[in-house]
Design a protein around this motif. Structure first.
Motif, PDB file in Angstrom:
ATOM      1  N   ALA A  91      43.162 -44.009 -46.121  1.00 40.53           N
ATOM      2  CA  ALA A  91      42.133 -44.626 -45.543  1.00 40.53           C
ATOM      3  C   ALA A  91      42.783 -45.928 -44.544  1.00 40.53           C
ATOM      4  N   GLY A  92      43.240 -45.200 -42.993  1.00 44.06           N
ATOM      5  CA  GLY A  92      43.752 -46.802 -42.628  1.00 44.06           C
ATOM      6  C   GLY A  92      42.912 -47.530 -42.504  1.00 44.06           C
ATOM      7  N   ALA A  93      43.006 -48.738 -41.385  1.00 41.01           N
ATOM      8  CA  ALA A  93      42.867 -49.954 -41.162  1.00 41.01           C
ATOM      9  C   ALA A  93      41.365 -49.907 -40.830  1.00 41.01           C
ATOM     10  N   PRO A  94      40.755 -51.575 -41.290  1.00 38.95           N
ATOM     11  CA  PRO A  94      39.333 -50.761 -40.641  1.00 38.95           C
ATOM     12  C   PRO A  94      39.157 -50.630 -39.085  1.00 38.95           C
ATOM     13  N   VAL A  95      37.778 -50.200 -38.683  1.00 35.98           N
ATOM     14  CA  VAL A  95      38.137 -50.399 -37.592  1.00 35.98           C
ATOM     15  C   VAL A  95      36.326 -50.464 -36.971  1.00 35.98           C
ATOM     16  N   ARG A  96      36.119 -51.067 -36.076  1.00 37.74           N
ATOM     17  CA  ARG A  96      34.755 -51.588 -35.926  1.00 37.74           C
ATOM     18  C   ARG A  96      33.788 -50.320 -35.327  1.00 37.74           C
ATOM     19  N   SER A  97      33.469 -49.202 -34.823  1.00 37.94           N
ATOM     20  CA  SER A  97      32.758 -47.823 -34.977  1.00 37.94           C
ATOM     21  C   SER A  97      33.277 -47.155 -34.799  1.00 37.94           C
ATOM     22  N   PHE A  98      33.115 -46.171 -34.801  1.00 33.52           N
ATOM     23  CA  PHE A  98      33.660 -44.496 -35.309  1.00 33.52           C
ATOM     24  C   PHE A  98      32.278 -43.464 -33.884  1.00 33.52           C
ATOM     25  N   GLN A  99      32.834 -43.168 -32.883  1.00 33.55           N
ATOM     26  CA  GLN A  99      32.275 -42.244 -32.135  1.00 33.55           C
ATOM     27  C   GLN A  99      31.571 -40.585 -32.252  1.00 33.55           C
ATOM     28  N   PHE A 100      30.977 -40.042 -32.377  1.00 28.24           N
ATOM     29  CA  PHE A 100      30.715 -38.727 -32.391  1.00 28.24           C
ATOM     30  C   PHE A 100      30.230 -38.254 -31.670  1.00 28.24           C
ATOM     31  N   PHE A 101      30.031 -36.826 -32.078  1.00 27.87           N
ATOM     32  CA  PHE A 101      29.749 -35.962 -30.492  1.00 27.87           C
ATOM     33  C   PHE A 101      28.562 -34.797 -31.708  1.00 27.87           C
ATOM     34  N   GLY A 102      27.371 -34.654 -31.755  1.00 25.80           N
ATOM     35  CA  GLY A 102      26.372 -33.622 -31.945  1.00 25.80           C
ATOM     36  C   GLY A 102      25.796 -34.425 -33.241  1.00 25.80           C
ATOM     37  N   VAL A 110      22.559 -42.215 -41.220  1.00 23.03           N
ATOM     38  CA  VAL A 110      23.344 -42.431 -40.557  1.00 23.03           C
ATOM     39  C   VAL A 110      22.426 -43.542 -39.541  1.00 23.03           C
ATOM     40  N   THR A 111      22.303 -44.628 -39.793  1.00 21.44           N
ATOM     41  CA  THR A 111      22.425 -44.985 -37.932  1.00 21.44           C
ATOM     42  C   THR A 111      23.290 -44.948 -36.649  1.00 21.44           C
ATOM     43  N   SER A 112      22.584 -45.015 -35.242  1.00 23.99           N
ATOM     44  CA  SER A 112      24.236 -45.081 -34.443  1.00 23.99           C
ATOM     45  C   SER A 112      23.064 -45.613 -33.005  1.00 23.99           C
ATOM     46  N   GLN A 113      24.152 -45.349 -32.411  1.00 20.34           N
ATOM     47  CA  GLN A 113      23.578 -46.293 -31.125  1.00 20.34           C
ATOM     48  C   GLN A 113      24.456 -45.686 -30.210  1.00 20.34           C
ATOM     49  N   LEU A 114      23.640 -44.138 -29.199  1.00 16.95           N
ATOM     50  CA  LEU A 114      24.433 -43.845 -28.741  1.00 16.95           C
ATOM     51  C   LEU A 114      25.547 -43.024 -29.508  1.00 16.95           C
ATOM     52  N   ASN A 115      25.045 -42.646 -30.653  1.00 12.67           N
ATOM     53  CA  ASN A 115      26.282 -42.100 -31.478  1.00 12.67           C
ATOM     54  C   ASN A 115      27.811 -42.642 -31.659  1.00 12.67           C
ATOM     55  N   ARG A 116      27.222 -43.820 -31.298  1.00 12.69           N
ATOM     56  CA  ARG A 116      28.480 -44.498 -32.479  1.00 12.69           C
ATOM     57  C   ARG A 116      27.609 -45.065 -33.437  1.00 12.69           C
ATOM     58  N   VAL A 117      28.741 -45.096 -34.486  1.00 10.50           N
ATOM     59  CA  VAL A 117      28.114 -46.140 -35.481  1.00 10.50           C
ATOM     60  C   VAL A 117      28.822 -47.442 -35.607  1.00 10.50           C
ATOM     61  N   SER A 118      28.588 -48.845 -35.716  1.00 10.06           N
ATOM     62  CA  SER A 118      29.316 -49.445 -36.005  1.00 10.06           C
ATOM     63  C   SER A 118      29.189 -50.728 -36.727  1.00 10.06           C
ATOM     64  N   ALA A 119      30.890 -50.738 -37.732  1.00 11.51           N
ATOM     65  CA  ALA A 119      30.245 -51.891 -39.217  1.00 11.51           C
ATOM     66  C   ALA A 119      29.038 -53.424 -38.606  1.00 11.51           C
ATOM     67  N   LYS A 120      28.890 -53.851 -39.496  1.00  8.60           N
ATOM     68  CA  LYS A 120      27.968 -54.602 -39.494  1.00  8.60           C
ATOM     69  C   LYS A 120      26.747 -54.553 -39.042  1.00  8.60           C
ATOM     70  N   PHE A 121      26.404 -54.157 -38.835  1.00  9.13           N
ATOM     71  CA  PHE A 121      24.949 -53.333 -37.436  1.00  9.13           C
ATOM     72  C   PHE A 121      24.681 -52.020 -38.551  1.00  9.13           C
ATOM     73  N   ASP A 122      25.001 -51.334 -38.585  1.00 13.44           N
ATOM     74  CA  ASP A 122      24.151 -50.028 -39.087  1.00 13.44           C
ATOM     75  C   ASP A 122      24.419 -49.594 -40.134  1.00 13.44           C
ATOM     76  N   LYS A 123      23.301 -48.362 -40.610  1.00  7.59           N
ATOM     77  CA  LYS A 123      22.949 -48.260 -42.151  1.00  7.59           C
ATOM     78  C   LYS A 123      23.056 -46.822 -42.972  1.00  7.59           C
TER      79      LYS A 123
END
Length: 147
Positions: free
Chosen positions: A37-48, A90-103
């Protein structure tokens, strides 16, 4: 459970029996994913949609957004039912999953579908993980003599 109209809930119905296919213990499999695994990121975007998932014990899960793109989701503590749930959300907001916010929510595991907060997101090196799992499958079982 309180709902938020701006959240998009993703139902994931692909259960992956990766531990059985690799012969690795849960701890070894989680260690393999963390090692690749790479370095932590705040969020990731997915399509579909999210294409699949792999439970990694009771406090982490890997999710695939494309065949060659996956993310390690570390959860805040133990997540009841995640390691044997047939599906997750998995929860998301506008197809973006965020650490410390989503579940992540395990579904159909006999628990009360308790949401588990994502504490950390890390991109995964999918090729390296597939190679490590192949190597684990190809190794002879411990204690076998081959005679």
């Amino acid at each position: 459970m309180k709902t938020f109209p701006t959240l998009v809930w993703l139902s994931l119905v692909m259960a992956t029996a990766s531990c059985a296919s690799t012969g690795m213990s849960d701890a070894d499999e989680l260690a393999t994913y963390r090692a690749h695994a790479g370095a932590p990121v705040r969020s990731f975007q997915f399509f579909g949609q999210i294409n699949g998932w792999t439970p990694l014990g009771d406090s982490a899960v890997a999710v695939w957004t494309k065949p060659s793109e996956a993310w390690l989701l570390e959860l805040s503590g133990r997540c009841p039912g995640i390691d044997f749930a047939p599906a997750i959300t998995v929860t998301s907001q506008l197809n973006r999953v965020s650490a410390k916010f989503d579940k992540v929510v395990p579904l159909g595991s006999g628990t009360m579908d308790i949401p588990c907060q994502i504490s950390e997101i890390r991109p995964l090196d999918v090729k390296a993980i597939k190679q490590a799992e192949k190597s684990a499958r190809d190794q002879p079982a411990a204690g076998s003599s081959g005679t």
